[in-house]
Enzyme design. Structure first.
Site, PDB file in Angstrom:
ATOM      1  N   ASP A  25       0.813  -1.208   0.000  1.00  0.00           N
ATOM      2  CA  ASP A  25       0.000   0.000   0.000  1.00  0.00           C
ATOM      3  C   ASP A  25       0.860   1.278   0.000  1.00  0.00           C
ATOM      4  O   ASP A  25       0.730   2.114   0.872  1.00  0.00           O
ATOM      5  CB  ASP A  25      -0.907  -0.058   1.242  1.00  0.00           C
ATOM      6  CG  ASP A  25      -1.887   1.084   1.306  1.00  0.00           C
ATOM      7  OD1 ASP A  25      -2.394   1.479   0.241  1.00  0.00           O
ATOM      8  OD2 ASP A  25      -2.140   1.582   2.413  1.00  0.00           O
ATOM      9  N   GLU A  79       4.007  -7.492   8.028  1.00  0.00           N
ATOM     10  CA  GLU A  79       2.842  -8.313   7.699  1.00  0.00           C
ATOM     11  C   GLU A  79       3.142  -9.485   6.774  1.00  0.00           C
ATOM     12  O   GLU A  79       2.456  -9.675   5.762  1.00  0.00           O
ATOM     13  CB  GLU A  79       1.737  -7.426   7.114  1.00  0.00           C
ATOM     14  CG  GLU A  79       1.374  -6.287   8.042  1.00  0.00           C
ATOM     15  CD  GLU A  79       0.093  -5.555   7.659  1.00  0.00           C
ATOM     16  OE1 GLU A  79      -0.288  -5.616   6.489  1.00  0.00           O
ATOM     17  OE2 GLU A  79      -0.520  -4.940   8.546  1.00  0.00           O
ATOM     18  N   TYR A 128      -6.580  -2.783  12.717  1.00  0.00           N
ATOM     19  CA  TYR A 128      -7.513  -1.786  12.187  1.00  0.00           C
ATOM     20  C   TYR A 128      -8.947  -2.098  12.589  1.00  0.00           C
ATOM     21  O   TYR A 128      -9.870  -1.936  11.802  1.00  0.00           O
ATOM     22  CB  TYR A 128      -7.342  -1.693  10.665  1.00  0.00           C
ATOM     23  CG  TYR A 128      -6.011  -1.044  10.304  1.00  0.00           C
ATOM     24  CD1 TYR A 128      -5.862   0.338  10.343  1.00  0.00           C
ATOM     25  CD2 TYR A 128      -4.900  -1.817  10.004  1.00  0.00           C
ATOM     26  CE1 TYR A 128      -4.640   0.936  10.065  1.00  0.00           C
ATOM     27  CE2 TYR A 128      -3.678  -1.226   9.721  1.00  0.00           C
ATOM     28  CZ  TYR A 128      -3.556   0.152   9.759  1.00  0.00           C
ATOM     29  OH  TYR A 128      -2.344   0.748   9.485  1.00  0.00           O
ATOM     30  N   GLU A 143       0.785  -0.375  14.153  1.00  0.00           N
ATOM     31  CA  GLU A 143      -0.051   0.402  13.234  1.00  0.00           C
ATOM     32  C   GLU A 143      -1.467   0.406  13.762  1.00  0.00           C
ATOM     33  O   GLU A 143      -2.002  -0.661  14.117  1.00  0.00           O
ATOM     34  CB  GLU A 143      -0.096  -0.214  11.828  1.00  0.00           C
ATOM     35  CG  GLU A 143       1.107   0.058  10.981  1.00  0.00           C
ATOM     36  CD  GLU A 143       0.974  -0.516   9.557  1.00  0.00           C
ATOM     37  OE1 GLU A 143      -0.163  -0.660   9.057  1.00  0.00           O
ATOM     38  OE2 GLU A 143       2.015  -0.826   8.972  1.00  0.00           O
TER      39      GLU A 143
HETATM   40  C1  GCB Z   1      -1.251  -2.055   6.830  1.00  0.00           C
HETATM   41  C2  GCB Z   1       0.027  -1.913   6.100  1.00  0.00           C
HETATM   42  C3  GCB Z   1       0.265  -0.517   5.595  1.00  0.00           C
HETATM   43  C4  GCB Z   1      -1.031   0.063   5.035  1.00  0.00           C
HETATM   44  C5  GCB Z   1      -2.049   0.101   6.138  1.00  0.00           C
HETATM   45  C6  GCB Z   1      -3.395   0.672   5.681  1.00  0.00           C
HETATM   46  O1  GCB Z   1      -1.474  -2.959   7.597  1.00  0.00           O
HETATM   47  O2  GCB Z   1       1.126  -2.348   6.863  1.00  0.00           O
HETATM   48  O3  GCB Z   1       1.268  -0.553   4.636  1.00  0.00           O
HETATM   49  O4  GCB Z   1      -0.825   1.328   4.480  1.00  0.00           O
HETATM   50  O5  GCB Z   1      -2.268  -1.190   6.613  1.00  0.00           O
HETATM   51  O6  GCB Z   1      -3.602   1.873   5.783  1.00  0.00           O
HETATM   52  O7  GCB Z   1      -4.197  -0.099   5.200  1.00  0.00           O
END
Ligand code: GCB
Length: 622
Positions: free
Chosen positions: A190, A431, A496, A532
C-alpha cells in the site's frame, strides 16, 4: 558486398562480446562504510540534472545506449521518474540515465568507487561504455570499484539502466495473483512503487590499504561503558589504533590486524550513556598505519546504550521506555520517494512537536541521513527491511528468489546501519503471511504452514547472527499466523478494528483490540506494541459525531486505542499509522490514489489528530 558482410559479422561479434561480458554483482561488504571526506578519502556527489531516456522495449543495450544517449530528456537525480514526468507516472520498465564528470587528478593512485544509494529496483552500470556491475533490490546502496574504468584528465560517462518491474519473485512483491491489493500499478503493498535513482549517486576514493568496515558493539558493566570495535581492512596484516573521543575522554588502544580483522575492546569509565534526554555521541576514530605513515583513517560517531526486554517492557539503559510515534513513508509531492535533507529535518521536527520519540522505517530502510539525525537528536528507530507483501508458500522458484532477496537485504541493511544507537529494534518484515491471499491461510495444509514458519525463521536467524545487540521482531497482520511471535522479542501487531473491521464503530474496535492484546500477552508473555492503528481522514472534512473519513473520527479512534494501551502495563509502545498522508497505487479504497491515515497531510499540515497527540504526548512525556 564482401566488405559489408564482414562489417556485419564484426559488429555482431562485438555485440555478442558486449552482451556476454560479465556485469559484476555488487558485493554488500562494499557499502559497510559510508563515504566520507578526510585527508585520505574523497567524495564527489553526482546529484544534479542527468540525461534520461525511456526504453519500453528494452532495446537500449543492443543499440549501445551505454555509449551515450540521444533524444534524451532531463531528469533530476535523486528523484522518482513517476513524479517528474506525468506521462511516466505508472511506467515501471527500463529507463536509462546518463551523466558525465571529471575525476579529480588528486585521486590518482587511490581506488575509485561508485556508490548508488538507491536504484529501485534493478540497475546496470556502464562507465565510459564498459559494463561495470549489476544490482537488484531497492532502498539500499550498492558500490563498485571502478578504478580501472576511469579516464584521467578527461570527462567520464556514467550510464545507469534501471527498471522497476513488479513481480512475485521480487521483494517487495508485485503482480501477485490473488494478492491482497487489486491496484494499478499492481503493487502487492500500500504505497506507490516509485522508481528510479531515488537517492544520491556518489563517486568516492579510498586508499589501497584501507579500512573496509568498523562495527562498534556497545555494552555496560556497572558504570563502565564497553565498546568492542571490530575493524576489517584490505591489508591482511596491518597495525593501527582506535581513539575514543568525547566528554573529556581521549582513550587510545593499538591493534594488530590478523587476516584482515582486529578486535579492540575499550572501557570507558563513568560512561555518558546515549539516552533520549542526552543523546551523547562518542567519536570513534580508527587509524590504519602509524603516526608517521597514516594509510587510512575513518571517524564515526556512536553512542553507548543498552536495549533489552522483560516480559512487559522494552528497557533502554535498563529503564522502561514507552515507544510513542509513527510508521511513515519517504513520500512527498514532486519528490516521490527521493531523498531530501529538508524533509528529513522537517519530519523529525514535527514528530518531536507532537511529543513522539520513535518511528518505524516502514516499509524499507530509509535514506541514511535519517539515522544520523536520530542519533544526534535522541530519537528511536525501528529499522525495517524492504520485506513487505511477503508470503512463504506457492511457487517454489519464486519463493527461493524472494528468500535470496531477503537474505541480501538483511545483510545490506545491517552492514549499512549497525552503528546507529537510535536503532533499537530490527523489523524483519511487515505483515508477512503464509499465503498471498490475506485471511485465507486455512486453505493450506498443516505441513505447508510448518514449512512457511521454517522459511521465515531463517530470516530471524540471520538477523540474530549478524546483530546480538538489538531486539528483533516482525509486524503481524490481522488474521495472520500468531505462532510466528515465538520468534520475536516484542509482539508487534498492526490492527484496524474500528476501520477495516467493525467500520464506524470505534467502541467495538477498542474492545476487540483490548481482548486481542490480552490474549497475545497471556500466550507469549512478551511486551506488546501496536505498530499500526489509525483511520483515513480527509483534511478539512468534519462531522459533529465522529464519522469515518472525518478528522474527528481519526482523532477519536487514535484516542480510544491509546486509552486501551494506557490500561495495560505490558503495552510497550504505540505507533500511529501514519505520520503523513502518502501516495499509493490506484484502487477502490484509496481515494485519489492516497492513503489518508496521516495525522499530517502530505504537505505536512497538522490534522486534528496531530494536535490531539501533541496534547497527550507532550503531557505524558517519559
Ligand atoms: C497495513 C500496512 C500498511 C497500510 C495500512 C493501511 O497494515 O502495513 O502498509 O498502508 O495497513 O492503511 O491499510
Amino acid at each position: 558486398m564482401k566488405l559489408k558482410s564482414t562489417f556485419l559479422l564484426l559488429s555482431l561479434l562485438i555485440g555478442m562480446e558486449m552482451f556476454a561480458s560479465d556485469f559484476k554483482i555488487a558485493d554488500p561488504k562494499d557499502i559497510a562504510l559510508r563515504p566520507i571526506q578526510n585527508s585520505q578519502r574523497n567524495i564527489l556527489d553526482l546529484s544534479g540534472v542527468w540525461k534520461f531516456k525511456k526504453d519500453s522495449t528494452n532495446i537500449g543495450e543492443q543499440e549501445y545506449w551505454f555509449k551515450g544517449l540521444t533524444d534524451y530528456r532531463s531528469i533530476a537525480v535523486p528523484g522518482s521518474w513517476n513524479e517528474q514526468f506525468s506521462d511516466m507516472r505508472d511506467y515501471m520498465d527500463w529507463v536509462w540515465y546518463e551523466t558525465e564528470t571529471y575525476v579529480p587528478s588528486s585521486w590518482k593512485g587511490q581506488h575509485i568507487f561508485i556508490r548508488v544509494n538507491d536504484a529501485t529496483y534493478a540497475a546496470k552500470i556502464w562507465i565510459n561504455g564498459k559494463p561495470v556491475g549489476y544490482h537488484e533490490g531497492c532502498h539500499l546502496p550498492f558500490a563498485f570499484d571502478i578504478s580501472s574504468f576511469i579516464n584521467w584528465d578527461e570527462s567520464n560517462r556514467i550510464v545507469i539502466q534501471v527498471e522497476n518491474q513488479l513481480s512475485p519473485d521480487r521483494v517487495p512483491t508485485g503482480n501477485v495473483s490473488g494478492g491482497s491489493f487489486e491496484s494499478f500499478p499492481k503493487a502487492n503493498y500500500d504505497f506507490f512503487p516509485y522508481a528510479g535513482l531515488n537517492r544520491s549517486v556518489l563517486l568516492y576514493s579510498v586508499p589501497t590499504d584501507r579500512i573496509k568496515d568498523i562495527t562498534v558493539i556497545p555494552g555496560l558493566e556497572e558504570k563502565m561503558g564497553l565498546m568492542d570495535i571490530v575493524v576489517e581492512t584490505t591489508d591482511k596484516a596491518a597495525k593501527g589504533k582506535v581513539i575514543i573521543l568525547g566528554d573529556d575522554k581521549n582513550i587510545e588502544a593499538p591493534f594488530k590486524v590478523k587476516n584482515g580483522k582486529a578486535v579492540v575492546s575499550i572501557k570507558i569509565p563513568n560512561v555518558r550513556m546515549w539516552d533520549l534526554n542526552d543523546p551523547f555521541l562518542y567519536s570513534v576514530k580508527v587509524i590504519l598505519g602509524d603516526d608517521r605513515d597514516i594509510k587510512d583513517q575513518y571517524e564515526l560517531k556512536t553512542g553507548v546504550r543498552t536495549v533489552s526486554v522483560d516480559d512487559k517492557q522494552i528497557l533502554l539503559n535498563g529503564k522502561p521506555i514507552f515507544l510513542k510515534g509513527f510508521g511513515k513513508h519517504e513520500d512527498f509531492p514532486v519528490l516521490g520517494r527521493s531523498s531530501s535533507n529538508s524533509l528529513v529535518v522537517k519530519d523529525l521536527e514535527l514528530m518531536k512537536w507532537v511529543g513522539a520519540n520513535c518511528y518505524r522505517t516502514t516499509h524499507y530502510p530509509y535514506d541514511e541521513e535519517n539515522y544520523y539525525l536520530a542519533d544526534q537528536e535522541g530519537f528511536l528507530i525501528i529499522g525495517e527491511t524492504p520485506g513487505v507483501g511477503l508470503y512463504f508458500t506457492g511457487d517454489k522458484e519464486q519463493l527461493d528468489k524472494r528468500q535470496a532477496a531477503m537474505k541480501r537485504y538483511i545483510e545490506e541493511m545491517i552492514l549499512r546501519d549497525k552503528n546507529h544507537p537510535s536503532i533499537v529494534m530490527w523489523c524483519v518484515a511487515n505483515e508477512p503471511n503464509e499465503i498471498a491471499q490475506l485471511g485465507q491461510a486455512t486453505i493450506i495444509a498443516k505441513e505447508e504452514k510448518e514449512q512457511a514458519y521454517l522459511e521465515f525463521e531463517k530470516l530471524f536467524t540471520q538477523v540474530r547472527e549478524m546483530d546480538k545487540t538489538r531486539l528483533v521482531s516482525y509486524v503481524g497482520v490481522m488474521m495472520g499466523p500468531t505462532n510466528w511471535f515465538a520468534l520475536t522479542d516484542v509482539i508487534c501487531i498492526n490492527r484496524y478494528w474500528g476501520w477495516y473491521s467493525t467500520p464506524g464503530n470505534i467502541e467495538q474496535g477498542a474492545k476487540t483490540i483490548s481482548l486481542e492484546i490480552d490474549r497475545l500477552h497471556r500466550k507469549f508473555n512478551k511486551p506488546v506494541m501496536v505498530t499500526e492503528f489509525g483511520a483515513d481522514a480527509y483534511a478539512g472534512f468534519h462531522s459533529d459525531q465522529p464519522e469515518m473519513f472525518t478528522e474527528e473520527y481519526q482523532k477519536e479512534l487514535i484516542k480510544a486505542y491509546l486509552d486501551v494501551a494506557d490500561s495495560k502495563d505490558f503495552v510497550t509502545g504505540m505507533l500511529v499509522w501514519n505520520f503523513a498522508d502518502f501516495k499509493t497505487s490506484q484502487n477502490l479504497i484509496r481515494f485519489g490514489g492516497y492513503n489518508l491515515k496521516g495525522v499530517f497531510t502530505r504537505d505536512r499540515r497538522p490534522k486534528m489528530a496531530a494536535h490531539y497527540l501533541r496534547e497527550r504526548w507532550t503531557e505524558h512525556k517519559d
